[in-house]
Scaffold this motif. Structure first.
Motif, PDB file in Angstrom:
ATOM      1  N   ASP A 156       0.834  -1.206   0.000  1.00  0.00           N
ATOM      2  CA  ASP A 156       0.000   0.000   0.000  1.00  0.00           C
ATOM      3  C   ASP A 156       0.868   1.254   0.000  1.00  0.00           C
ATOM      4  N   LEU A 157       1.867   1.284   0.866  1.00  0.00           N
ATOM      5  CA  LEU A 157       2.735   2.460   0.961  1.00  0.00           C
ATOM      6  C   LEU A 157       3.559   2.642  -0.315  1.00  0.00           C
ATOM      7  N   LYS A 158       3.969   1.558  -0.899  1.00  0.00           N
ATOM      8  CA  LYS A 158       4.713   1.629  -2.162  1.00  0.00           C
ATOM      9  C   LYS A 158       3.848   2.268  -3.245  1.00  0.00           C
ATOM     10  N   ARG A 159       2.587   1.857  -3.341  1.00  0.00           N
ATOM     11  CA  ARG A 159       1.684   2.443  -4.336  1.00  0.00           C
ATOM     12  C   ARG A 159       1.432   3.928  -4.055  1.00  0.00           C
ATOM     13  N   MET A 160       1.309   4.281  -2.784  1.00  0.00           N
ATOM     14  CA  MET A 160       1.124   5.696  -2.436  1.00  0.00           C
ATOM     15  C   MET A 160       2.298   6.524  -2.943  1.00  0.00           C
ATOM     16  N   LYS A 161       3.522   6.044  -2.690  1.00  0.00           N
ATOM     17  CA  LYS A 161       4.714   6.757  -3.142  1.00  0.00           C
ATOM     18  C   LYS A 161       4.731   6.872  -4.670  1.00  0.00           C
ATOM     19  N   GLU A 162       4.357   5.788  -5.342  1.00  0.00           N
ATOM     20  CA  GLU A 162       4.341   5.796  -6.810  1.00  0.00           C
ATOM     21  C   GLU A 162       3.339   6.819  -7.346  1.00  0.00           C
ATOM     22  N   MET A 163       2.253   7.067  -6.612  1.00  0.00           N
ATOM     23  CA  MET A 163       1.236   8.038  -7.027  1.00  0.00           C
ATOM     24  C   MET A 163       1.653   9.469  -6.709  1.00  0.00           C
ATOM     25  N   VAL A 221       1.991  10.606  -3.481  1.00  0.00           N
ATOM     26  CA  VAL A 221       1.482  10.972  -2.160  1.00  0.00           C
ATOM     27  C   VAL A 221       2.659  11.350  -1.267  1.00  0.00           C
ATOM     28  N   ASN A 222       2.474  12.389  -0.427  1.00  0.00           N
ATOM     29  CA  ASN A 222       3.540  12.759   0.505  1.00  0.00           C
ATOM     30  C   ASN A 222       3.039  12.917   1.944  1.00  0.00           C
ATOM     31  N   ILE A 223       1.727  12.731   2.161  1.00  0.00           N
ATOM     32  CA  ILE A 223       1.174  12.766   3.521  1.00  0.00           C
ATOM     33  C   ILE A 223       0.014  11.778   3.601  1.00  0.00           C
ATOM     34  N   VAL A 224      -0.100  11.126   4.750  1.00  0.00           N
ATOM     35  CA  VAL A 224      -1.135  10.114   4.955  1.00  0.00           C
ATOM     36  C   VAL A 224      -1.859  10.407   6.262  1.00  0.00           C
ATOM     37  N   ARG A 225      -3.177  10.457   6.179  1.00  0.00           N
ATOM     38  CA  ARG A 225      -3.989  10.690   7.383  1.00  0.00           C
ATOM     39  C   ARG A 225      -4.469   9.349   7.913  1.00  0.00           C
ATOM     40  N   ILE A 226      -4.240   9.110   9.205  1.00  0.00           N
ATOM     41  CA  ILE A 226      -4.616   7.844   9.835  1.00  0.00           C
ATOM     42  C   ILE A 226      -5.293   8.110  11.176  1.00  0.00           C
ATOM     43  N   GLY A 227      -5.947   7.112  11.704  1.00  0.00           N
ATOM     44  CA  GLY A 227      -6.386   7.104  13.093  1.00  0.00           C
ATOM     45  C   GLY A 227      -7.760   7.642  13.416  1.00  0.00           C
ATOM     46  N   GLU A 228      -8.458   8.252  12.469  1.00  0.00           N
ATOM     47  CA  GLU A 228      -9.729   8.894  12.823  1.00  0.00           C
ATOM     48  C   GLU A 228     -10.758   7.940  13.412  1.00  0.00           C
ATOM     49  N   PHE A 229     -10.819   6.758  12.867  1.00  0.00           N
ATOM     50  CA  PHE A 229     -11.897   5.840  13.236  1.00  0.00           C
ATOM     51  C   PHE A 229     -11.385   4.607  13.978  1.00  0.00           C
ATOM     52  N   ALA A 230     -10.289   4.760  14.703  1.00  0.00           N
ATOM     53  CA  ALA A 230      -9.660   3.595  15.325  1.00  0.00           C
ATOM     54  C   ALA A 230      -9.520   3.726  16.834  1.00  0.00           C
ATOM     55  N   TRP A 231     -10.317   4.582  17.436  1.00  0.00           N
ATOM     56  CA  TRP A 231     -10.184   4.764  18.877  1.00  0.00           C
ATOM     57  C   TRP A 231     -10.386   3.447  19.619  1.00  0.00           C
ATOM     58  N   HIS A 232     -11.198   2.564  19.058  1.00  0.00           N
ATOM     59  CA  HIS A 232     -11.441   1.259  19.686  1.00  0.00           C
ATOM     60  C   HIS A 232     -10.150   0.446  19.829  1.00  0.00           C
ATOM     61  N   LEU A 233      -9.158   0.716  18.993  1.00  0.00           N
ATOM     62  CA  LEU A 233      -7.862   0.040  19.116  1.00  0.00           C
ATOM     63  C   LEU A 233      -6.955   0.714  20.140  1.00  0.00           C
ATOM     64  N   MET A 234      -7.115   2.011  20.289  1.00  0.00           N
ATOM     65  CA  MET A 234      -6.221   2.772  21.157  1.00  0.00           C
ATOM     66  C   MET A 234      -6.690   2.814  22.605  1.00  0.00           C
ATOM     67  N   GLU A 235      -7.998   2.658  22.819  1.00  0.00           N
ATOM     68  CA  GLU A 235      -8.539   2.649  24.185  1.00  0.00           C
ATOM     69  C   GLU A 235      -9.585   1.537  24.284  1.00  0.00           C
ATOM     70  N   LYS A 236      -9.085   0.307  24.391  1.00  0.00           N
ATOM     71  CA  LYS A 236      -9.979  -0.850  24.463  1.00  0.00           C
ATOM     72  C   LYS A 236     -10.736  -0.890  25.783  1.00  0.00           C
ATOM     73  N   GLU A 237     -10.111  -0.329  26.793  1.00  0.00           N
ATOM     74  CA  GLU A 237     -10.728  -0.233  28.117  1.00  0.00           C
ATOM     75  C   GLU A 237     -10.591   1.222  28.563  1.00  0.00           C
ATOM     76  N   GLU A 238     -11.651   1.773  29.103  1.00  0.00           N
ATOM     77  CA  GLU A 238     -11.648   3.189  29.456  1.00  0.00           C
ATOM     78  C   GLU A 238     -10.442   3.559  30.321  1.00  0.00           C
ATOM     79  N   GLY A 239      -9.706   4.570  29.839  1.00  0.00           N
ATOM     80  CA  GLY A 239      -8.559   5.071  30.576  1.00  0.00           C
ATOM     81  C   GLY A 239      -7.266   4.296  30.376  1.00  0.00           C
ATOM     82  N   LYS A 240      -7.299   3.209  29.598  1.00  0.00           N
ATOM     83  CA  LYS A 240      -6.088   2.414  29.321  1.00  0.00           C
ATOM     84  C   LYS A 240      -5.794   2.503  27.835  1.00  0.00           C
TER      85      LYS A 240
END
Length: 71
Positions: free
Chosen positions: A20-27, A29-48
């Protein structure tokens, strides 16, 4: 000037990230936005918090000289 994409690696097989990153570079692309919809991965338990998945993604983006916009 930035030319970017939204990328949601948490929704795809992680084995695809390098190609995926290789194709982005070929196109030109110089910036990638991540993380907007992944809070469930970053805080699986409240406060942790666990940012290890995105630490890995950000490292791969850095290795590919892609800037990161973390949502």
């Amino acid at each position: 000037m930035y030319f970017g994409v939204d990328y949601y690696p948490e929704h795809w097989d992680i084995d695809l990230i390098d190609s995926d990153l290789k194709r982005m570079k070929e196109m030109g692309v110089n910036i990638v936005r991540i993380g907007e919809f992944a809070w469930h991965l970053m805080e699986k338990e409240e406060g942790k918090y666990d940012f290890s998945f995105f630490d890995m993604v950000i490292e791969k983006l850095n290795q590919n000289e892609l800037k990161v916009m973390f949502g």
